[in-house]
Motif scaffolding. Sequence first.
Motif, PDB file in Angstrom:
ATOM      1  N   TYR A 238       9.718  -0.166   3.082  1.00 18.05           N
ATOM      2  CA  TYR A 238       9.461   0.136   1.674  1.00 18.05           C
ATOM      3  C   TYR A 238      10.658   0.839   1.036  1.00 18.05           C
ATOM      4  CZ  TYR A 238       7.435   2.204  -2.497  1.00 18.05           C
ATOM      5  OH  TYR A 238       7.192   2.572  -3.790  1.00 18.05           O
ATOM      6  N   GLY A 239      10.975   0.437  -0.193  1.00 20.09           N
ATOM      7  CA  GLY A 239      12.057   1.083  -0.925  1.00 20.09           C
ATOM      8  C   GLY A 239      12.590   0.178  -2.016  1.00 20.09           C
ATOM      9  N   ARG A 240      13.617   0.643  -2.685  1.00 24.77           N
ATOM     10  CA  ARG A 240      14.208  -0.110  -3.786  1.00 24.77           C
ATOM     11  C   ARG A 240      15.615  -0.619  -3.478  1.00 24.77           C
ATOM     12  NH1 ARG A 240      11.484   0.611  -8.677  1.00 24.77           N
ATOM     13  NH2 ARG A 240       9.770   2.115  -8.575  1.00 24.77           N
ATOM     14  N   ALA A 241      16.143  -0.262  -2.337  1.00 20.63           N
ATOM     15  CA  ALA A 241      17.501  -0.663  -1.983  1.00 20.63           C
ATOM     16  C   ALA A 241      17.517  -2.107  -1.460  1.00 20.63           C
ATOM     17  CB  ALA A 241      18.062   0.290  -0.926  1.00 20.63           C
ATOM     18  N   PRO A 242      18.699  -2.722  -1.364  1.00 21.60           N
ATOM     19  CA  PRO A 242      18.797  -4.052  -0.748  1.00 21.60           C
ATOM     20  C   PRO A 242      18.204  -4.044   0.668  1.00 21.60           C
ATOM     21  CG  PRO A 242      20.852  -3.491  -1.839  1.00 21.60           C
ATOM     22  CD  PRO A 242      20.005  -2.251  -1.876  1.00 21.60           C
ATOM     23  N   GLY A 243      17.434  -5.075   0.997  1.00 25.26           N
ATOM     24  CA  GLY A 243      16.786  -5.134   2.303  1.00 25.26           C
ATOM     25  C   GLY A 243      15.489  -4.369   2.370  1.00 25.26           C
ATOM     26  N   GLU A 244      15.017  -3.855   1.253  1.00 30.15           N
ATOM     27  CA  GLU A 244      13.747  -3.142   1.184  1.00 30.15           C
ATOM     28  C   GLU A 244      12.827  -3.845   0.188  1.00 30.15           C
ATOM     29  OE1 GLU A 244      15.318   1.371   2.235  1.00 30.15           O
ATOM     30  OE2 GLU A 244      15.046   0.794   0.126  1.00 30.15           O
ATOM     31  N   TYR A 245      11.562  -3.457   0.179  1.00 29.28           N
ATOM     32  CA  TYR A 245      10.603  -4.081  -0.728  1.00 29.28           C
ATOM     33  C   TYR A 245       9.682  -3.017  -1.310  1.00 29.28           C
ATOM     34  CZ  TYR A 245       7.342  -3.699   3.221  1.00 29.28           C
ATOM     35  OH  TYR A 245       6.567  -3.220   4.248  1.00 29.28           O
ATOM     36  N   GLN A 246       9.055  -3.366  -2.421  1.00 26.07           N
ATOM     37  CA  GLN A 246       8.123  -2.451  -3.071  1.00 26.07           C
ATOM     38  C   GLN A 246       6.673  -2.840  -2.828  1.00 26.07           C
ATOM     39  OE1 GLN A 246       9.121  -1.233  -7.137  1.00 26.07           O
ATOM     40  NE2 GLN A 246      11.185  -1.995  -6.808  1.00 26.07           N
ATOM     41  N   ASN A 247       6.373  -4.131  -2.934  1.00 30.33           N
ATOM     42  CA  ASN A 247       4.998  -4.585  -2.730  1.00 30.33           C
ATOM     43  C   ASN A 247       5.010  -6.077  -2.423  1.00 30.33           C
ATOM     44  OD1 ASN A 247       2.259  -4.959  -2.681  1.00 30.33           O
ATOM     45  ND2 ASN A 247       1.912  -4.488  -4.832  1.00 30.33           N
ATOM     46  N   ILE A 248       4.716  -6.425  -1.173  1.00 31.59           N
ATOM     47  CA  ILE A 248       4.703  -7.829  -0.775  1.00 31.59           C
ATOM     48  C   ILE A 248       3.400  -8.467  -1.251  1.00 31.59           C
ATOM     49  CG2 ILE A 248       4.706  -9.450   1.152  1.00 31.59           C
ATOM     50  CD1 ILE A 248       6.409  -7.438   2.686  1.00 31.59           C
ATOM     51  N   ILE A 249       3.517  -9.497  -2.088  1.00 27.90           N
ATOM     52  CA  ILE A 249       2.344 -10.183  -2.631  1.00 27.90           C
ATOM     53  C   ILE A 249       1.964 -11.389  -1.777  1.00 27.90           C
ATOM     54  CG2 ILE A 249       1.375 -11.294  -4.677  1.00 27.90           C
ATOM     55  CD1 ILE A 249       1.993  -8.346  -5.061  1.00 27.90           C
ATOM     56  N   ALA A 250       2.958 -12.184  -1.378  1.00 26.23           N
ATOM     57  CA  ALA A 250       2.704 -13.385  -0.573  1.00 26.23           C
ATOM     58  C   ALA A 250       3.801 -13.521   0.472  1.00 26.23           C
ATOM     59  CB  ALA A 250       2.657 -14.623  -1.460  1.00 26.23           C
ATOM     60  N   LEU A 251       3.439 -14.098   1.619  1.00 26.78           N
ATOM     61  CA  LEU A 251       4.407 -14.244   2.717  1.00 26.78           C
ATOM     62  C   LEU A 251       4.054 -15.466   3.538  1.00 26.78           C
ATOM     63  CD1 LEU A 251       5.802 -11.476   5.018  1.00 26.78           C
ATOM     64  CD2 LEU A 251       4.733 -13.477   6.051  1.00 26.78           C
ATOM     65  N   THR A 252       5.077 -16.202   3.952  1.00 29.10           N
ATOM     66  CA  THR A 252       4.881 -17.310   4.864  1.00 29.10           C
ATOM     67  C   THR A 252       6.151 -17.513   5.686  1.00 29.10           C
ATOM     68  OG1 THR A 252       4.064 -19.590   5.050  1.00 29.10           O
ATOM     69  CG2 THR A 252       5.672 -19.153   3.326  1.00 29.10           C
ATOM     70  N   VAL A 253       6.046 -18.327   6.734  1.00 28.21           N
ATOM     71  CA  VAL A 253       7.156 -18.493   7.682  1.00 28.21           C
ATOM     72  C   VAL A 253       7.379 -19.966   7.981  1.00 28.21           C
ATOM     73  CG1 VAL A 253       7.961 -18.016  10.029  1.00 28.21           C
ATOM     74  CG2 VAL A 253       6.765 -16.233   8.743  1.00 28.21           C
ATOM     75  N   ASP A 254       8.646 -20.370   7.966  1.00 28.56           N
ATOM     76  CA  ASP A 254       9.060 -21.686   8.432  1.00 28.56           C
ATOM     77  C   ASP A 254       9.576 -21.487   9.856  1.00 28.56           C
ATOM     78  OD1 ASP A 254      10.171 -24.131   8.954  1.00 28.56           O
ATOM     79  OD2 ASP A 254      11.611 -24.107   7.306  1.00 28.56           O
ATOM     80  N   GLU A 255       8.717 -21.693  10.849  1.00 18.62           N
ATOM     81  CA  GLU A 255       9.115 -21.413  12.230  1.00 18.62           C
ATOM     82  C   GLU A 255      10.197 -22.365  12.740  1.00 18.62           C
ATOM     83  OE1 GLU A 255       5.883 -18.977  14.611  1.00 18.62           O
ATOM     84  OE2 GLU A 255       5.175 -20.996  14.186  1.00 18.62           O
ATOM     85  N   PRO A 256      10.105 -23.688  12.473  1.00 18.03           N
ATOM     86  CA  PRO A 256      11.208 -24.545  12.925  1.00 18.03           C
ATOM     87  C   PRO A 256      12.540 -24.154  12.293  1.00 18.03           C
ATOM     88  CG  PRO A 256       9.285 -25.866  12.391  1.00 18.03           C
ATOM     89  CD  PRO A 256       8.985 -24.470  11.925  1.00 18.03           C
ATOM     90  N   GLY A 257      12.521 -23.741  11.033  1.00 16.85           N
ATOM     91  CA  GLY A 257      13.744 -23.341  10.346  1.00 16.85           C
ATOM     92  C   GLY A 257      14.114 -21.889  10.571  1.00 16.85           C
ATOM     93  N   GLU A 258      13.251 -21.130  11.282  1.00 14.96           N
ATOM     94  CA  GLU A 258      13.500 -19.723  11.601  1.00 14.96           C
ATOM     95  C   GLU A 258      13.734 -18.875  10.337  1.00 14.96           C
ATOM     96  OE1 GLU A 258      13.455 -18.283  14.558  1.00 14.96           O
ATOM     97  OE2 GLU A 258      13.644 -19.883  16.030  1.00 14.96           O
ATOM     98  N   ARG A 259      12.902 -19.130   9.304  1.00 14.53           N
ATOM     99  CA  ARG A 259      13.048 -18.362   8.072  1.00 14.53           C
ATOM    100  C   ARG A 259      11.701 -17.852   7.585  1.00 14.53           C
ATOM    101  NH1 ARG A 259      17.215 -21.918   7.954  1.00 14.53           N
ATOM    102  NH2 ARG A 259      19.226 -21.112   7.233  1.00 14.53           N
ATOM    103  N   LEU A 260      11.737 -16.652   7.032  1.00 16.42           N
ATOM    104  CA  LEU A 260      10.560 -16.021   6.454  1.00 16.42           C
ATOM    105  C   LEU A 260      10.754 -15.929   4.949  1.00 16.42           C
ATOM    106  CD1 LEU A 260       8.686 -12.886   7.706  1.00 16.42           C
ATOM    107  CD2 LEU A 260       9.524 -12.939   5.359  1.00 16.42           C
ATOM    108  N   TYR A 261       9.711 -16.266   4.190  1.00 18.16           N
ATOM    109  CA  TYR A 261       9.754 -16.208   2.731  1.00 18.16           C
ATOM    110  C   TYR A 261       8.689 -15.217   2.254  1.00 18.16           C
ATOM    111  CZ  TYR A 261      12.143 -20.687   3.396  1.00 18.16           C
ATOM    112  OH  TYR A 261      13.010 -21.673   3.815  1.00 18.16           O
ATOM    113  N   PHE A 262       9.056 -14.367   1.297  1.00 18.52           N
ATOM    114  CA  PHE A 262       8.040 -13.487   0.720  1.00 18.52           C
ATOM    115  C   PHE A 262       8.359 -13.161  -0.725  1.00 18.52           C
ATOM    116  CE2 PHE A 262      11.111 -10.364   2.232  1.00 18.52           C
ATOM    117  CZ  PHE A 262      11.037  -9.310   1.320  1.00 18.52           C
TER     118      PHE A 262
END
Length: 353
Positions: free
Chosen positions: A78-102
């Motif tokens: 949690y935070g406001r700096a780069p690499g931090e977040y304030q409130n995650i609304i939605a999240l999913t993962v592309d496992e073959p592509g090894e990427r997380l989206y939120f």
Amino acid sequence: NGSGVKRLDTRAVEKDTVLKWSQLVGESRLVRLETKEEALLNDYFRVWAGEKYIITYGNEEMYQFAADGTYIRKLASYGRAPGEYQNIIALTVDEPGERLYFSDYGRQNSIQVINLKNGEYENSLPGIYGFPKKMILAGDSVLYCIPLLLKDAAYEIYALTSSGQFLGGIKKETCREERQKNHSYLGIAGGFVHYMSGITDTLYRITADTRKPEYYFHAGYYLKEFKPDEKGEEIEMIVETSRFILFDRLFIRMADSRFGKNIITYDENRDPETYVFDKLNDGLFKVKSIYFDDLDFELEDYLFEVSEHYLCQSFSAMEFRERIKSANSPYHDWYNAIADDDNPVLVLGKVRN
């Protein structure tokens, strides 16, 4: 009316049923999330589960675990700096592509991307088609999104490639109400993406730019007006499988206008009712409880986390120890191996879809 849309009328249902966990899922496994000082989960967290990874996220940190519960790394906090977040609304993962989206409420102009191989942030995707409140990955890594604020979006649902290329969308109908239920639904069943908007009680099969109605849920009086204290019913989808549809009937009322336009709250005199529709036998039942076959116990109070292909029920370590305390429990040998302040235990089931 001959349209081929199945009508599910909850008002006449009287029979209760105990639904078995094994009816909803195929493969099932118990996962102890590894307890480490740098990865202790607080009381509130959510779960995304897949074949390779388990992602937990909440108000403070986002963690990456392996499928067996082994801790890998902290992905963000949690935070406001780069690499931090304030409130995650939605999240999913592309496992073959090894990427997380939120989607982060603090950065409404973009969709954040994390590389799960190294935990590093990558270039974000543009959020110009609407800040997502729901996201799933389907087919060949197609990202389906429902915008949080429908009145500010051109589409009520849209699709992107995993690199952010716009594939199409279902345009918002101008005749619809402005109010958007919080519990819009996106899911996968039978190899198709299914969608229920926050405005209707119809479940659609969709592609990037088309939709076909398949089920209509008749709960009772559906609120279309915005009168203070007006009461009505709405439907919240939980999960759909190749055979079952599990959903809640919610009893709601319009809040007083001083709390804001078109705000809804739950009717304090009525608890939500859970129903299951059996597609194979064309039966609709109220769900009294969920029986977890492998664990040999029954729950009337449950809260599932739903990913694209997994259903998850979490237990605090203390609660789980209490449930396996009996020598007759099939997992009694875990009793002394778990401490009350350990990380939670997850029951994961691969959805039959």
